[in-house]
Design a protein around this motif. Structure first.
Motif, PDB file in Angstrom:
ATOM      1  N   LEU A  67      -1.243 -11.815 -11.539  1.00 36.93           N
ATOM      2  CA  LEU A  67      -0.477 -11.375 -12.704  1.00 36.93           C
ATOM      3  C   LEU A  67       0.365 -10.150 -12.374  1.00 36.93           C
ATOM      4  N   LEU A  68      -0.238  -9.157 -11.717  1.00 36.29           N
ATOM      5  CA  LEU A  68       0.497  -7.933 -11.404  1.00 36.29           C
ATOM      6  C   LEU A  68       1.581  -8.180 -10.361  1.00 36.29           C
ATOM      7  N   ALA A  69       1.361  -9.161  -9.465  1.00 37.81           N
ATOM      8  CA  ALA A  69       2.396  -9.494  -8.478  1.00 37.81           C
ATOM      9  C   ALA A  69       3.609 -10.126  -9.140  1.00 37.81           C
ATOM     10  N   GLU A  70       3.387 -10.881 -10.200  1.00 39.04           N
ATOM     11  CA  GLU A  70       4.473 -11.591 -10.881  1.00 39.04           C
ATOM     12  C   GLU A  70       5.164 -10.749 -11.936  1.00 39.04           C
ATOM     13  N   ALA A  71       4.508  -9.686 -12.408  1.00 38.47           N
ATOM     14  CA  ALA A  71       5.071  -8.857 -13.482  1.00 38.47           C
ATOM     15  C   ALA A  71       6.281  -8.072 -12.967  1.00 38.47           C
ATOM     16  N   PRO A  72       7.283  -7.847 -13.831  1.00 37.50           N
ATOM     17  CA  PRO A  72       8.471  -7.085 -13.396  1.00 37.50           C
ATOM     18  C   PRO A  72       8.189  -5.608 -13.147  1.00 37.50           C
ATOM     19  N   GLY A  73       7.062  -5.118 -13.617  1.00 42.41           N
ATOM     20  CA  GLY A  73       6.692  -3.717 -13.415  1.00 42.41           C
ATOM     21  C   GLY A  73       5.221  -3.533 -13.724  1.00 42.41           C
ATOM     22  N   PRO A  74       4.688  -2.325 -13.576  1.00 43.15           N
ATOM     23  CA  PRO A  74       3.281  -2.065 -13.876  1.00 43.15           C
ATOM     24  C   PRO A  74       2.932  -2.422 -15.320  1.00 43.15           C
ATOM     25  N   LEU A  75       1.675  -2.818 -15.524  1.00 45.92           N
ATOM     26  CA  LEU A  75       1.212  -3.226 -16.849  1.00 45.92           C
ATOM     27  C   LEU A  75       0.039  -2.379 -17.289  1.00 45.92           C
ATOM     28  N   GLY A  76      -0.059  -2.144 -18.610  1.00 45.14           N
ATOM     29  CA  GLY A  76      -1.221  -1.483 -19.175  1.00 45.14           C
ATOM     30  C   GLY A  76      -2.386  -2.444 -19.285  1.00 45.14           C
ATOM     31  N   SER A  77      -3.588  -1.910 -19.480  1.00 40.30           N
ATOM     32  CA  SER A  77      -4.771  -2.758 -19.537  1.00 40.30           C
ATOM     33  C   SER A  77      -4.726  -3.729 -20.707  1.00 40.30           C
ATOM     34  N   ALA A  78      -4.156  -3.310 -21.843  1.00 36.78           N
ATOM     35  CA  ALA A  78      -4.062  -4.205 -22.998  1.00 36.78           C
ATOM     36  C   ALA A  78      -3.163  -5.398 -22.691  1.00 36.78           C
ATOM     37  N   ALA A  79      -2.055  -5.142 -21.992  1.00 40.11           N
ATOM     38  CA  ALA A  79      -1.154  -6.233 -21.628  1.00 40.11           C
ATOM     39  C   ALA A  79      -1.808  -7.176 -20.638  1.00 40.11           C
ATOM     40  N   TYR A 105      -0.833  -0.234 -14.418  1.00 37.65           N
ATOM     41  CA  TYR A 105      -1.422  -0.615 -13.141  1.00 37.65           C
ATOM     42  C   TYR A 105      -0.487  -1.526 -12.352  1.00 37.65           C
ATOM     43  N   ALA A 106      -0.579  -1.404 -11.021  1.00 39.18           N
ATOM     44  CA  ALA A 106       0.188  -2.265 -10.114  1.00 39.18           C
ATOM     45  C   ALA A 106      -0.636  -2.489  -8.848  1.00 39.18           C
ATOM     46  N   VAL A 121      -2.484   3.343 -10.151  1.00 43.42           N
ATOM     47  CA  VAL A 121      -2.293   3.610 -11.578  1.00 43.42           C
ATOM     48  C   VAL A 121      -1.358   4.786 -11.774  1.00 43.42           C
ATOM     49  N   GLN A 122      -0.538   4.696 -12.831  1.00 39.66           N
ATOM     50  CA  GLN A 122       0.327   5.793 -13.277  1.00 39.66           C
ATOM     51  C   GLN A 122       0.143   5.948 -14.779  1.00 39.66           C
ATOM     52  N   VAL A 123       0.399   7.133 -15.280  1.00 36.34           N
ATOM     53  CA  VAL A 123       0.350   7.357 -16.724  1.00 36.34           C
ATOM     54  C   VAL A 123       1.780   7.535 -17.219  1.00 36.34           C
TER      55      VAL A 123
END
Length: 345
Positions: free
Chosen positions: A36-48, A84-85, A75-77
């Motif tokens: 999922l994170l490899a396919e996402a256009p950018g980092p994602l939050g845990s809820a996403a 996360y990425a 992780v970044q805030v």
């Protein structure tokens, strides 16, 4: 001694918690976190992440933070939210889109190897593999059952492909194999190592020899170069005639079997081998004292819980190859998990 600051105590904690580390890795693979994170256009939050995977928010946040601690994720805030990425490790070895992804092997370890290892004490006590206790069937029955299932068969075949996507070129380049134009990969499974061999040594032809069900699955589910330099032959290498070849590959084969069966197989290979040809044994080699490297020592215990074989030292492979008729036995460490032993007829 015995204080929380004591190095010995910290080492004990690291070892005793090792199974938790493995399960974090296995669970994240099974749930599809890295894909999922490899396919996402950018980092994602845990809820996403939780929403897209259809899993709990509470569990997702804890799993993601454990992966950060293990350096599998970064992780970044951003505006008060942790996103996360994948790390480089995850991108290279844990995302299915990567050509060096190891997910199939990790899931095989999670679903089969891990369950057998729960009975390590019994394996040491009995000196036998633990399929009966882990799955309620004998190893022979389980082997048959697994190969009645296309999904389980393919998982293991793809798992071996994962290994050779990373380790294949280094073991095949440990020696110059160009003098061997006709190669036979015994127990070659999906043909992954054969493809590496044909790519590295463009003047060779490779025959993959395996049992009929495996050969048919390889032809149905795996792609091969269209130049005709890879072919398949069906049979049992303990019983059926072996294809004639200049060089036989035995990759992750001998470690499955007792010394007696290895000797029998190597004698059959020697009879089939062309004069001046040889055999390339690809295994994880133990040190001379048999106490390391650690990974190989653990792999040997894995042979105890899953097979009737073991990992061996260079001297032990020489002791098998010599009586079978092979000479000029050379061992090469690759610096990776698997090493190479070349012997000539």
């Amino acid at each position: 001694m015995g204080s929380p600051e004591d190095e010995a105590y910290r080492l004990l904690q690291e070892y005793s918690n090792g199974f938790m580390v493995s399960q974090v890795l296995f669970a994240a693979c099974e749930l599809g976190v890295f894909d999922l994170l490899a396919e996402a256009p950018g980092p994602l939050g845990s809820a996403a992440v939780a929403a897209r995977l259809g899993i709990s928010c509470r569990g997702t946040e804890q799993l993601l933070d454990a992966c950060v601690a293990l350096r599998l994720l970064r992780v970044q805030v951003r505006t008060g939210e942790a996103v996360y990425a994948n790390t480089e490790l995850a991108s290279a070895y844990l995302a299915r889109a990567s050509p060096t992804c190891q997910q199939h092997m990790l899931l095989y370890m999670a679903r089969t190897t891990y369950l057998c290892w729960a009975h390590l004490a019994e394996a040491v006590r009995d000196g036998e593999n633990q399929y009966l206790k882990a799955f309620g069937v004998s190893s022979k029955e389980l082997f048959t059952a697994v190969y009645r299932s296309e999904a389980e068969r393919l998982q293991f075949m793809r798992a071996l492909g994962d290994v050779w996507s990373v380790e294949g070129r280094s073991v095949l380049a440990a020696f110059d194999l160009s003098p061997f134009p006709l190669v036979c990969d015994l127990g070659g499974c999906s043909g992954a190592l054969a493809k590496e061999c044909a790519s590295l040594y463009t003047g060779c032809h490779v025959t993959v020899f395996d049992i009929p069900d495996v050969v048919q699955a390889a032809k149905r589910h795996f792609s091969f170069p269209e130049d005709g330099r890879i072919s398949f032959s069906e049979g049992d290498f303990f019983q059926d005639p072996l294809p004639e070849a200049d060089l036989y590959l035995l990759a992750r084969v001998l470690h499955d079997w007792t010394d007696e069966k290895c000797s029998r197989l190597l004698a059959r290979v020697h009879r089939a081998c062309r004069t001046g040809g040889g055999v390339l044994v690809i295994e994880s080699l133990l040190d001379a004292d048999e106490r390391g490297p650690l990974t190989t020592r653990l792999y040997s215990l894995n042979m105890l819980v899953q097979t009737e074989g073991r990992e061996r030292t260079p001297a032990q492979y020489r002791a098998l190859l010599g009586p079978a008729g092979f000479r000029d036995v050379q061992c090469r460490r690759t610096g990776g998990t698997y090493d190479a032993v070349l012997a000539r007829k």
